[in-house]
Design an enzyme around this catalytic site. Sequence first.
Site, PDB file in Angstrom:
ATOM      1  N   ASN A   9       0.886  -1.260   0.042  1.00 33.03           N
ATOM      2  CA  ASN A   9       0.035  -0.049  -0.125  1.00 33.03           C
ATOM      3  C   ASN A   9       1.072   1.030  -0.053  1.00 33.03           C
ATOM      4  O   ASN A   9       1.554   1.678   1.019  1.00 33.03           O
ATOM      5  CB  ASN A   9      -0.970  -0.123   1.248  1.00 33.03           C
ATOM      6  CG  ASN A   9      -1.942   1.291   1.133  1.00 33.03           C
ATOM      7  OD1 ASN A   9      -2.005   1.846   0.276  1.00 33.03           O
ATOM      8  ND2 ASN A   9      -2.257   1.355   2.432  1.00 33.03           N
ATOM      9  N   LYS A  11      -0.032   4.455  -0.474  1.00 33.64           N
ATOM     10  CA  LYS A  11      -0.289   5.526   0.127  1.00 33.64           C
ATOM     11  C   LYS A  11      -0.068   6.624  -0.727  1.00 33.64           C
ATOM     12  O   LYS A  11      -0.046   6.536  -1.976  1.00 33.64           O
ATOM     13  CB  LYS A  11      -0.055   5.746   1.798  1.00 33.64           C
ATOM     14  CG  LYS A  11      -0.197   4.372   2.570  1.00 33.64           C
ATOM     15  CD  LYS A  11      -0.131   4.463   3.947  1.00 33.64           C
ATOM     16  CE  LYS A  11      -0.237   3.224   4.755  1.00 33.64           C
ATOM     17  NZ  LYS A  11      -0.063   3.328   6.054  1.00 33.64           N
ATOM     18  N   HIS A  97      -9.561   1.339   4.569  1.00 32.81           N
ATOM     19  CA  HIS A  97      -8.478   1.657   5.308  1.00 32.81           C
ATOM     20  C   HIS A  97      -8.561   2.578   6.474  1.00 32.81           C
ATOM     21  O   HIS A  97      -9.570   3.431   6.256  1.00 32.81           O
ATOM     22  CB  HIS A  97      -7.380   2.097   4.287  1.00 32.81           C
ATOM     23  CG  HIS A  97      -5.923   1.988   4.830  1.00 32.81           C
ATOM     24  ND1 HIS A  97      -5.698   2.784   5.832  1.00 32.81           N
ATOM     25  CD2 HIS A  97      -5.065   0.950   4.656  1.00 32.81           C
ATOM     26  CE1 HIS A  97      -4.412   2.579   6.398  1.00 32.81           C
ATOM     27  NE2 HIS A  97      -4.053   1.312   5.758  1.00 32.81           N
ATOM     28  N   GLU A  99      -7.038   4.814   7.529  1.00 28.56           N
ATOM     29  CA  GLU A  99      -6.653   5.966   7.425  1.00 28.56           C
ATOM     30  C   GLU A  99      -8.012   6.948   6.597  1.00 28.56           C
ATOM     31  O   GLU A  99      -8.361   7.989   6.835  1.00 28.56           O
ATOM     32  CB  GLU A  99      -5.618   6.442   6.714  1.00 28.56           C
ATOM     33  CG  GLU A  99      -4.335   6.125   7.403  1.00 28.56           C
ATOM     34  CD  GLU A  99      -3.242   5.403   6.633  1.00 28.56           C
ATOM     35  OE1 GLU A  99      -3.000   5.352   5.261  1.00 28.56           O
ATOM     36  OE2 GLU A  99      -2.191   4.765   7.288  1.00 28.56           O
ATOM     37  N   GLU A 169      -5.813  -4.737  10.382  1.00 31.09           N
ATOM     38  CA  GLU A 169      -4.565  -3.761  10.961  1.00 31.09           C
ATOM     39  C   GLU A 169      -4.800  -2.907  11.859  1.00 31.09           C
ATOM     40  O   GLU A 169      -5.870  -1.867  12.121  1.00 31.09           O
ATOM     41  CB  GLU A 169      -4.629  -2.533   9.478  1.00 31.09           C
ATOM     42  CG  GLU A 169      -4.256  -3.214   8.230  1.00 31.09           C
ATOM     43  CD  GLU A 169      -3.994  -2.449   7.062  1.00 31.09           C
ATOM     44  OE1 GLU A 169      -2.775  -2.466   6.899  1.00 31.09           O
ATOM     45  OE2 GLU A 169      -4.584  -1.310   6.996  1.00 31.09           O
ATOM     46  N   GLY A 175       2.535   2.201  11.010  1.00 29.36           N
ATOM     47  CA  GLY A 175       3.430   3.569  10.731  1.00 29.36           C
ATOM     48  C   GLY A 175       4.246   3.898  12.069  1.00 29.36           C
ATOM     49  O   GLY A 175       4.860   4.739  12.339  1.00 29.36           O
ATOM     50  N   SER A 215       2.983  -2.112  10.486  1.00 27.98           N
ATOM     51  CA  SER A 215       4.711  -2.410  10.573  1.00 27.98           C
ATOM     52  C   SER A 215       5.227  -3.783  10.341  1.00 27.98           C
ATOM     53  O   SER A 215       5.907  -4.472  10.861  1.00 27.98           O
ATOM     54  CB  SER A 215       5.106  -1.928  11.902  1.00 27.98           C
ATOM     55  OG  SER A 215       4.727  -0.510  12.201  1.00 27.98           O
ATOM     56  N   GLY A 236       2.663  -1.016   4.369  1.00 30.85           N
ATOM     57  CA  GLY A 236       3.053   0.312   3.810  1.00 30.85           C
ATOM     58  C   GLY A 236       4.335   0.675   3.720  1.00 30.85           C
ATOM     59  O   GLY A 236       4.937   0.485   2.722  1.00 30.85           O
TER      60      GLY A 236
HETATM   61  P1  13P Z   1       2.797   0.355   7.977  1.00 30.36           P
HETATM   62  O1  13P Z   1       3.374  -0.947   7.002  1.00 30.36           O
HETATM   63  O2  13P Z   1       3.657   1.388   7.405  1.00 30.36           O
HETATM   64  O3  13P Z   1       2.639   0.399   9.209  1.00 30.36           O
HETATM   65  O4  13P Z   1       1.268   0.581   7.369  1.00 30.36           O
HETATM   66  C1  13P Z   1       0.389  -0.284   7.244  1.00 30.36           C
HETATM   67  C2  13P Z   1      -0.774   0.044   6.447  1.00 30.36           C
HETATM   68  O5  13P Z   1      -1.602   0.842   6.894  1.00 30.36           O
HETATM   69  C3  13P Z   1      -0.903  -0.695   5.329  1.00 30.36           C
HETATM   70  O6  13P Z   1      -2.186  -0.424   4.842  1.00 30.36           O
END
Ligand code: 13P
Length: 253
Positions: A9, A11, A97, A99, A169, A175, A215, A236
């Site tokens: 992803n 983003k 997601h 976010e 997630e 993150g 992560s 991510g």
């Molecule tokens: P990270 O791998 O940066 O923690 O992000 C996870 C994520 O939101 C994937 O969609």
Amino acid sequence: MRKQIAAANWKMNLTYQNGEKLLDDILDANIKLSSHQLAIFAVPYPYLIMTRSEVEDEKNYYAAAQNCHHKRSGAYTGEVSADMLHSIGINYCVVGHSERREYNGETNAMLADKVNLCYENNIIPVFCCGEPLAIREEGTQNSYVAAQLRESLFHLPAEKIKEIIIAYEPIWAIGTGKTATTEQAQEIHHFLRTVIADQYSESVADDIPILYGGSVKANNAKELFSCPDVDGGLVGGASLVAEDFIEIIKALK
Ligand code: 13P
């Protein structure tokens, strides 16, 4: 064996040129996927056609959108519909997601509409669920994620939900560099499978890949993916570095 999936992803990161280079570097590693393994790249909308054509000769590599709108079409300036994604040959779309739930006010009911529109357009949703830190600290994460599935997915008939990909997630691990332990990941993935089995059947629940996101890194992917109910990752930060994502693909069961 059910599908095992490494999903990137991106983003809102990378220029078009850097994205293209990243894909080239990953594909140059020439990792041959088995029939039950997939690598999926959820990229920004303007990079979808490029990504689709980069991966089209590679077996089991796919482009995905990061979102689609919850209405079919109309006066929604700046939005992209599932039908538009279908018209450029996109077969996967991330839906819900955390976010987007947080910054764009996406509700479980809106996500049910998005999921329906994906299916209408032959797009497989990568449906995200997961709890915030306060819920985890309270210990009510199971009922929280079960409600996310119930309110966005359980209207689907068995033959449709069987096709879905779920990504669990934990928001507190996204993150942050904080990863759920393998025990925490296995426990909640197993719980999600039980919730699906209770609503549908064991065989439906057994078919659905449940990815872990939060992560995932090159150095923890193998351990996380070794859990019996963890079928890969939605990644991510580490998906933006070719060597790291290559290791994550290689870590698939
Ligand atoms: P990270 O791998 O940066 O923690 O992000 C996870 C994520 O939101 C994937 O969609």
